[in-house]
Design a protein around this motif. Sequence first.
Motif, PDB file in Angstrom:
ATOM      1  N   VAL A  54      -1.148 -23.485  22.635  1.00  0.00           N
ATOM      2  CA  VAL A  54      -0.550 -22.342  23.054  1.00  0.00           C
ATOM      3  C   VAL A  54       0.924 -22.049  22.376  1.00  0.00           C
ATOM      4  O   VAL A  54       1.726 -23.126  22.483  1.00  0.00           O
ATOM      5  N   HIS A  55       0.977 -21.294  21.509  1.00  0.00           N
ATOM      6  CA  HIS A  55       2.326 -20.982  20.896  1.00  0.00           C
ATOM      7  C   HIS A  55       3.371 -20.222  21.726  1.00  0.00           C
ATOM      8  O   HIS A  55       3.410 -19.148  22.158  1.00  0.00           O
ATOM      9  N   ALA A  70       3.993 -15.038  18.702  1.00  0.00           N
ATOM     10  CA  ALA A  70       3.773 -15.860  19.990  1.00  0.00           C
ATOM     11  C   ALA A  70       2.661 -15.384  20.914  1.00  0.00           C
ATOM     12  O   ALA A  70       2.328 -14.408  20.848  1.00  0.00           O
ATOM     13  N   ASP A  71       2.055 -16.531  21.506  1.00  0.00           N
ATOM     14  CA  ASP A  71       1.126 -16.352  22.625  1.00  0.00           C
ATOM     15  C   ASP A  71       1.650 -15.966  23.766  1.00  0.00           C
ATOM     16  O   ASP A  71       1.531 -15.435  24.776  1.00  0.00           O
ATOM     17  N   LEU A  72       2.982 -16.771  24.072  1.00  0.00           N
ATOM     18  CA  LEU A  72       3.921 -16.420  25.328  1.00  0.00           C
ATOM     19  C   LEU A  72       5.202 -16.635  24.871  1.00  0.00           C
ATOM     20  O   LEU A  72       5.488 -17.474  24.228  1.00  0.00           O
ATOM     21  N   VAL A  73       6.123 -15.819  25.493  1.00  0.00           N
ATOM     22  CA  VAL A  73       7.587 -15.923  25.084  1.00  0.00           C
ATOM     23  C   VAL A  73       8.319 -16.069  26.331  1.00  0.00           C
ATOM     24  O   VAL A  73       7.919 -15.410  27.160  1.00  0.00           O
ATOM     25  N   LEU A  74       9.125 -17.092  26.215  1.00  0.00           N
ATOM     26  CA  LEU A  74      10.014 -17.508  27.357  1.00  0.00           C
ATOM     27  C   LEU A  74      11.511 -16.672  27.136  1.00  0.00           C
ATOM     28  O   LEU A  74      11.979 -17.151  26.265  1.00  0.00           O
ATOM     29  N   GLU A  98      10.799 -26.948  16.480  1.00  0.00           N
ATOM     30  CA  GLU A  98       9.305 -27.189  17.142  1.00  0.00           C
ATOM     31  C   GLU A  98       9.317 -28.316  17.891  1.00  0.00           C
ATOM     32  O   GLU A  98       9.426 -29.579  17.222  1.00  0.00           O
ATOM     33  N   ALA A  99       8.201 -28.424  18.793  1.00  0.00           N
ATOM     34  CA  ALA A  99       7.781 -29.605  19.701  1.00  0.00           C
ATOM     35  C   ALA A  99       6.269 -29.424  20.126  1.00  0.00           C
ATOM     36  O   ALA A  99       6.134 -28.425  20.613  1.00  0.00           O
ATOM     37  N   ALA A 100       5.815 -30.326  19.957  1.00  0.00           N
ATOM     38  CA  ALA A 100       4.153 -30.296  20.795  1.00  0.00           C
ATOM     39  C   ALA A 100       4.333 -30.979  21.935  1.00  0.00           C
ATOM     40  O   ALA A 100       4.670 -32.131  22.170  1.00  0.00           O
ATOM     41  N   LEU A 101       3.828 -30.422  23.089  1.00  0.00           N
ATOM     42  CA  LEU A 101       3.774 -30.835  24.210  1.00  0.00           C
ATOM     43  C   LEU A 101       2.493 -30.851  25.068  1.00  0.00           C
ATOM     44  O   LEU A 101       1.664 -30.157  24.812  1.00  0.00           O
ATOM     45  N   PRO A 115      -2.225 -27.879  25.544  1.00  0.00           N
ATOM     46  CA  PRO A 115      -1.375 -28.276  24.750  1.00  0.00           C
ATOM     47  C   PRO A 115      -0.467 -26.916  24.279  1.00  0.00           C
ATOM     48  O   PRO A 115      -0.895 -25.725  24.195  1.00  0.00           O
ATOM     49  N   VAL A 116       0.826 -27.318  24.057  1.00  0.00           N
ATOM     50  CA  VAL A 116       1.745 -26.384  24.032  1.00  0.00           C
ATOM     51  C   VAL A 116       2.331 -26.736  22.708  1.00  0.00           C
ATOM     52  O   VAL A 116       3.037 -27.586  22.411  1.00  0.00           O
ATOM     53  N   VAL A 117       2.505 -25.527  21.523  1.00  0.00           N
ATOM     54  CA  VAL A 117       3.678 -25.854  20.439  1.00  0.00           C
ATOM     55  C   VAL A 117       4.863 -24.925  20.925  1.00  0.00           C
ATOM     56  O   VAL A 117       4.801 -23.513  20.836  1.00  0.00           O
ATOM     57  N   LEU A 118       5.964 -25.395  21.375  1.00  0.00           N
ATOM     58  CA  LEU A 118       7.142 -25.081  21.761  1.00  0.00           C
ATOM     59  C   LEU A 118       8.158 -24.912  20.466  1.00  0.00           C
ATOM     60  O   LEU A 118       8.437 -25.894  19.710  1.00  0.00           O
ATOM     61  N   SER A 119       8.470 -23.693  20.488  1.00  0.00           N
ATOM     62  CA  SER A 119       9.644 -23.331  19.299  1.00  0.00           C
ATOM     63  C   SER A 119      10.847 -22.780  20.156  1.00  0.00           C
ATOM     64  O   SER A 119      10.754 -21.657  20.920  1.00  0.00           O
TER      65      SER A 119
END
Length: 496
Positions: free
Chosen positions: A248-249, A327-331, A287-290, A296-300
């Motif tokens: 998930v981006h 993005a799939d999800l925006v923080l 970027e970081a994969a968590l 699974p999350v691809v965090l930017s």
Amino acid sequence: MWPALRGGRLVARNPAVSRVCCRLYCETAERDTIFALSSGQGKCGVAVIRTSGPASRLALLRLTGAKELPPPRTAALRRIRGPQSAETLDHSLVIWFPGPGSFTGEDSAEFHVHGGPAVITGVLHALGALPRLRFAEPGEFTRRAFQNGKLDLTAAEGLGDLIHAETEGQRRQALRQMDGDLGRLYQRWSDTLTKTLAHVEAYIDFSEDDNIEEGVLSQAEDAVEILEKELRAHLQDSRRGERLREGVHVVIAGPTNAGKSSLLNHLCQKPAAIVSPVAGTTRDVVEAALDIGGFPVVLSDTAGLRDTSDIVEMEGVTRARQRVRGADLVLVVLDAAELARQPSRLTLALLDILPPDEPEGSRLCLLVLNKSDLLGEQGRADLLGVCAKPGLPPACLLSCRTGEGIPAFLSVLRGQLSHMCGDPLTGSPTPTQARHRLSLTKCLEALGRFGQYRDEDLALAAEELRQARRQLGQLTGQVGAEEILELIFRDFCIGK
């Protein structure tokens, strides 16, 4: 009925059967035997070296020096020797898998040797010195299993995903696909199209002779209509399977000095990004994969969004806005203390970060109010009250400095990820790759054209059914294109 081998030739009563069987026999007889290390690289307690092909029997007998093979699928302790020097290389377990009762459907052998690099190298060199044996290419074992009918193409893809799975959700989805759930669904649809096409063609050929039952054509139309509904429902899954497979981006966005990099470091549990009180520290995407809750999350982490004359920072802002759009999800990270002083600016802040040209609710968003340690109890309550207004995204109040509110935020984030990815073990299986979605979309388009042509030209309508069936066949491998096979199996590791 079955062909027999007489005088070195395959003979069958039916010449067509004889030609096909001769071709298959020659392909099997001339096919190389492949071998490779099938376990992981590096030092380990036990390493598994696998062979597959017609010379597997010879390889097992030559390396063990035995006159007879061990019982099928039974581990036997044997001394492994070099075929030329007869030097002992290792004491190992060997297992014999006669075809077709093996993973690949061919004769296969496994050598469970000690996992030291010297032992592995010695056994691999010994196998390479035997005639008709060669080192396997990436994915060649699985490709042979597919070619020999042991797996369909979706199950082979599931096996590849299982090998690369890093989270619990990925493992569950890959295992379900490898077990054939997705392939059986596509096969059922393909069988429906085959039957429907047969009815339509029979109507075209024999309707004038009154040899066709009444209602055959209407039954075919009803079957196509039902299949169209199932395909649309299958494709309207919000890309859950693809998100779970690829990650998930999730993009962290917001103004400068709101705490975006601090939040990234908290989620990564390490200093992945530089944190500084100087505004505009982050210039590029970090970027970081968590693995968050098994998903699974691809965090930017992105540059702070603001107007600037700095050329480098301007490029960072441009890249940040591009990531938000994809993005799939925006923080959305905002300064809680600053927002508490001007709560009316919340809507403007969201409009500055989220693309304004998208329909409302089209993108998932989570509002993160950082620096809660700078607010009193009443200030926190008032701020959460402002964020609870209809039309605003869910809000989490936290402090990256003290860690307060982080567990509650993670719980909300896991809930969002669970909603986006779903439970791969429940419900109907979903497409997991872009090629699945592309073929299904083309199949649906062909079924739509069938509806357009059925009253104008039934022969053209039947051709659209063939096109739709061909697209489903490409998913399971019944109708294969070489470039599709190359694309799928090239990403497998050597030895699988």
